[in-house]
Design an enzyme around this catalytic site. Structure first.
Site, PDB file in Angstrom:
ATOM      1  N   ASN A   1      -7.575  -1.962   4.787  1.00 55.46           N
ATOM      2  CA  ASN A   1      -7.222  -2.290   6.227  1.00 55.46           C
ATOM      3  C   ASN A   1      -5.703  -2.189   6.693  1.00 55.46           C
ATOM      4  OD1 ASN A   1      -7.530  -4.447   8.579  1.00 55.46           O
ATOM      5  ND2 ASN A   1      -6.090  -5.585   7.094  1.00 55.46           N
TER       6      ASN A   1
ATOM      7  N   VAL B   1       0.843  -1.176  -0.067  1.00 50.62           N
ATOM      8  CA  VAL B   1      -0.010   0.204   0.127  1.00 50.62           C
ATOM      9  C   VAL B   1       1.005   1.380   0.043  1.00 50.62           C
ATOM     10  CG1 VAL B   1      -2.012  -1.049   0.922  1.00 50.62           C
ATOM     11  CG2 VAL B   1      -0.189   0.157   2.428  1.00 50.62           C
TER      12      VAL B   1
ATOM     13  N   ILE C   1      -8.824  -5.239  19.567  1.00 48.64           N
ATOM     14  CA  ILE C   1      -9.287  -6.383  19.114  1.00 48.64           C
ATOM     15  C   ILE C   1      -7.998  -7.372  18.731  1.00 48.64           C
ATOM     16  CG2 ILE C   1     -10.205  -7.512  17.039  1.00 48.64           C
ATOM     17  CD1 ILE C   1     -12.003  -5.217  17.882  1.00 48.64           C
TER      18      ILE C   1
ATOM     19  N   SER D   1      -1.895   9.078  12.678  1.00 48.29           N
ATOM     20  CA  SER D   1      -2.126   8.520  11.310  1.00 48.29           C
ATOM     21  C   SER D   1      -3.423   8.037  11.213  1.00 48.29           C
ATOM     22  CB  SER D   1      -1.243   7.181  11.191  1.00 48.29           C
ATOM     23  OG  SER D   1      -1.707   6.126  11.688  1.00 48.29           O
ATOM     24  N   LYS D   2      -4.186   7.767  12.477  1.00 51.35           N
ATOM     25  CA  LYS D   2      -5.478   7.065  12.568  1.00 51.35           C
ATOM     26  C   LYS D   2      -6.535   8.343  12.585  1.00 51.35           C
ATOM     27  CE  LYS D   2      -4.615   2.852  12.277  1.00 51.35           C
ATOM     28  NZ  LYS D   2      -5.153   1.952  10.950  1.00 51.35           N
TER      29      LYS D   2
ATOM     30  N   TYR E   1       0.916   6.519  15.648  1.00 55.50           N
ATOM     31  CA  TYR E   1      -0.120   5.677  15.176  1.00 55.50           C
ATOM     32  C   TYR E   1      -1.618   6.501  15.402  1.00 55.50           C
ATOM     33  CZ  TYR E   1      -3.541   1.399  15.278  1.00 55.50           C
ATOM     34  OH  TYR E   1      -4.427   0.837  14.864  1.00 55.50           O
TER      35      TYR E   1
HETATM   36  P1  NAD Z   1      -2.215  -7.243  11.621  1.00 49.77           P
HETATM   37  O1  NAD Z   1      -0.795  -6.774  11.811  1.00 49.77           O
HETATM   38  O2  NAD Z   1      -2.435  -8.856  11.880  1.00 49.77           O
HETATM   39  O3  NAD Z   1      -2.556  -6.775  10.311  1.00 49.77           O
HETATM   40  C1  NAD Z   1      -2.047  -5.790   9.336  1.00 49.77           C
HETATM   41  C2  NAD Z   1      -1.944  -6.207   7.961  1.00 49.77           C
HETATM   42  O4  NAD Z   1      -1.358  -5.280   7.350  1.00 49.77           O
HETATM   43  C3  NAD Z   1      -0.802  -7.288   7.925  1.00 49.77           C
HETATM   44  O5  NAD Z   1      -1.367  -8.579   7.239  1.00 49.77           O
HETATM   45  C4  NAD Z   1       0.191  -6.673   7.228  1.00 49.77           C
HETATM   46  O6  NAD Z   1       1.191  -7.646   6.466  1.00 49.77           O
HETATM   47  C5  NAD Z   1      -0.390  -5.541   6.532  1.00 49.77           C
HETATM   48  N1  NAD Z   1       0.539  -4.571   5.979  1.00 49.77           N
HETATM   49  C6  NAD Z   1       1.366  -3.871   6.722  1.00 49.77           C
HETATM   50  N2  NAD Z   1       2.152  -2.827   5.974  1.00 49.77           N
HETATM   51  C7  NAD Z   1       1.609  -3.065   4.672  1.00 49.77           C
HETATM   52  C8  NAD Z   1       1.703  -2.670   3.278  1.00 49.77           C
HETATM   53  N3  NAD Z   1       2.990  -1.505   3.298  1.00 49.77           N
HETATM   54  N4  NAD Z   1       1.063  -3.000   2.427  1.00 49.77           N
HETATM   55  C9  NAD Z   1       0.524  -4.054   2.450  1.00 49.77           C
HETATM   56  N5  NAD Z   1      -0.024  -4.527   3.627  1.00 49.77           N
HETATM   57  C10 NAD Z   1       0.544  -4.054   4.677  1.00 49.77           C
HETATM   58  O7  NAD Z   1      -2.984  -6.416  12.610  1.00 49.77           O
HETATM   59  P2  NAD Z   1      -4.480  -5.928  12.681  1.00 49.77           P
HETATM   60  O8  NAD Z   1      -4.925  -6.085  14.240  1.00 49.77           O
HETATM   61  O9  NAD Z   1      -5.171  -7.243  11.713  1.00 49.77           O
HETATM   62  O10 NAD Z   1      -4.768  -4.726  12.028  1.00 49.77           O
HETATM   63  C11 NAD Z   1      -5.483  -4.400  10.858  1.00 49.77           C
HETATM   64  C12 NAD Z   1      -5.968  -2.900  10.724  1.00 49.77           C
HETATM   65  O11 NAD Z   1      -6.695  -2.625  12.083  1.00 49.77           O
HETATM   66  C13 NAD Z   1      -4.910  -1.988  11.087  1.00 49.77           C
HETATM   67  O12 NAD Z   1      -4.996  -0.783  10.201  1.00 49.77           O
HETATM   68  C14 NAD Z   1      -4.698  -1.612  12.416  1.00 49.77           C
HETATM   69  O13 NAD Z   1      -4.173  -0.247  12.683  1.00 49.77           O
HETATM   70  C15 NAD Z   1      -6.168  -1.684  12.651  1.00 49.77           C
HETATM   71  N6  NAD Z   1      -6.591  -1.557  14.153  1.00 49.77           N
HETATM   72  C16 NAD Z   1      -6.372  -2.645  14.766  1.00 49.77           C
HETATM   73  C17 NAD Z   1      -6.788  -3.115  16.020  1.00 49.77           C
HETATM   74  C18 NAD Z   1      -6.555  -4.079  16.817  1.00 49.77           C
HETATM   75  O14 NAD Z   1      -6.759  -3.855  18.121  1.00 49.77           O
HETATM   76  N7  NAD Z   1      -6.460  -4.982  16.346  1.00 49.77           N
HETATM   77  C19 NAD Z   1      -7.486  -1.654  16.680  1.00 49.77           C
HETATM   78  C20 NAD Z   1      -7.831  -0.584  15.950  1.00 49.77           C
HETATM   79  C21 NAD Z   1      -7.299  -0.539  14.522  1.00 49.77           C
END
Ligand code: NAD
Length: 257
Positions: free
Chosen positions: A95, A69, A194, A164-165, A161
């Site tokens: 995502n 991305v 999560i 960014s959000k 972080y």
């Molecule tokens: P995760 O680390 O399992 O998933 C993030 C994914 O993004 C991974 O598969 C990673 O390989 C991919 N990624 C990272 N850099 C990338 C790039 N340059 N190009 C393409 N893919 C890339 O974590 P998650 O918890 O599943 O997070 C998913 C989204 O949800 C994120 O944006 C995170 O900020 C957001 N989020 C998660 C939580 C939580 O508690 N898990 C809370 C709020 C927001």
């Protein structure tokens, strides 16, 4: 007379970024189980093999496509492939994201830049490309940006972080405003905590365990806790929603005051 609520998205084309783990994996699977033709994207397409294979067990359709991305060329090429495989994506879930915890005084330049590059620039490149394709196809659709509770709250160690959000939430609103006339809706999901790879190590620490106690529901969310909002925002049932940023957090935002 029984009213019919339109949550139907069967047959729609969908694209999910960062689908090789955590929430992205779940989003791709849920959309495929709802009958969408899904293009799952990850930097390494081979990491999507299991997700693609598993889809056969529930008659789902998932294609693996490489996309970084942070690289505009890679984003455009992935959309080209998606259009060839399933047609113009009418649902795009932005995502992909990373988290690097560091206090401001100790934060390395790279810790700031890489988080902004992935979480903010990456969402813009994909959302813009998704919108261009839908506008050209004249189809309209739904862009769903994955922001965070930390887009409106802050914790120590999250300047990169949370910034960014917060920017993703503003971007969601700005895009929604401009794209509404093309019948393109743009909304954000703001998850609380999560349990996934991004935070598993933290929640094993004492600070992490204390954090769970500060959530009104006294539990972490599971990826499945986002299914309902994902399907709502993807479907015509949310046809009058655009520019919304919705918390799914077990009440955590309330406790943070
Ligand atoms: P995760 O680390 O399992 O998933 C993030 C994914 O993004 C991974 O598969 C990673 O390989 C991919 N990624 C990272 N850099 C990338 C790039 N340059 N190009 C393409 N893919 C890339 O974590 P998650 O918890 O599943 O997070 C998913 C989204 O949800 C994120 O944006 C995170 O900020 C957001 N989020 C998660 C939580 C939580 O508690 N898990 C809370 C709020 C927001």
């Amino acid at each position: 007379m029984t009213e019919v609520f339109d949550f139907q998205i069967s047959g729609k084309s969908a694209l999910v970024t960062g689908a090789s783990s955590g929430l992205g994996w779940r989003f791709a699977k849920v959309l495929a189980q709802a009958g969408c033709k899904v293009v799952a994207c990850a930097r390494r397409a081979d990491r999507l093999e299991e997700l693609v294979q598993e889809a056969a067990s529930y008659d789902g359709e998932i294609h693996a496509v490489a996309m970084d991305v942070t690289n505009v060329t890679s984003v455009v090429e992935a959309f080209d492939q998606a259009v060839n495989l399933v047609g113009t994506p009418e649902i795009t879930v932005n995502n992909a994201g990373i988290a690097i915890r560091a206090k401001v005084l100790e934060m390395a330049d790279e810790d700031w830049l890489s988080v902004l590059d992935t979480n903010l620039n990456g969402v813009f490149w994909c959302a813009r490309e998704a919108a261009k394709r839908m506008e050209a196809a004249g189809c309209g659709g739904s862009i769903i940006n994955i922001a965070s509770l930390l887009g409106s709250r802050v914790l120590p160690g999250t300047a990169n972080y949370s910034t960014s959000k917060a920017a993703v939430i503003q971007m969601t609103k700005a895009m929604a405003l401009e794209l509404a006339r093309h019948n393109i809706r743009v909304n954000a999901i703001c998850p609380g905590y999560i349990l996934t790879d991004i935070n598993q190590a933290f929640f094993e620490t004492e600070a992490g365990q204390n954090m769970i106690q500060s959530i009104p529901q006294r539990r972490l969310g599971q990826a499945s806790d986002l299914d309902g909002l994902l399907l709502l925002l993807a479907s015509p049932a949310s046809g009058f929603m655009t520019g919304s940023a919705i918390n799914v957090d077990g009440g955590h935002a309330l406790a943070l005051g």
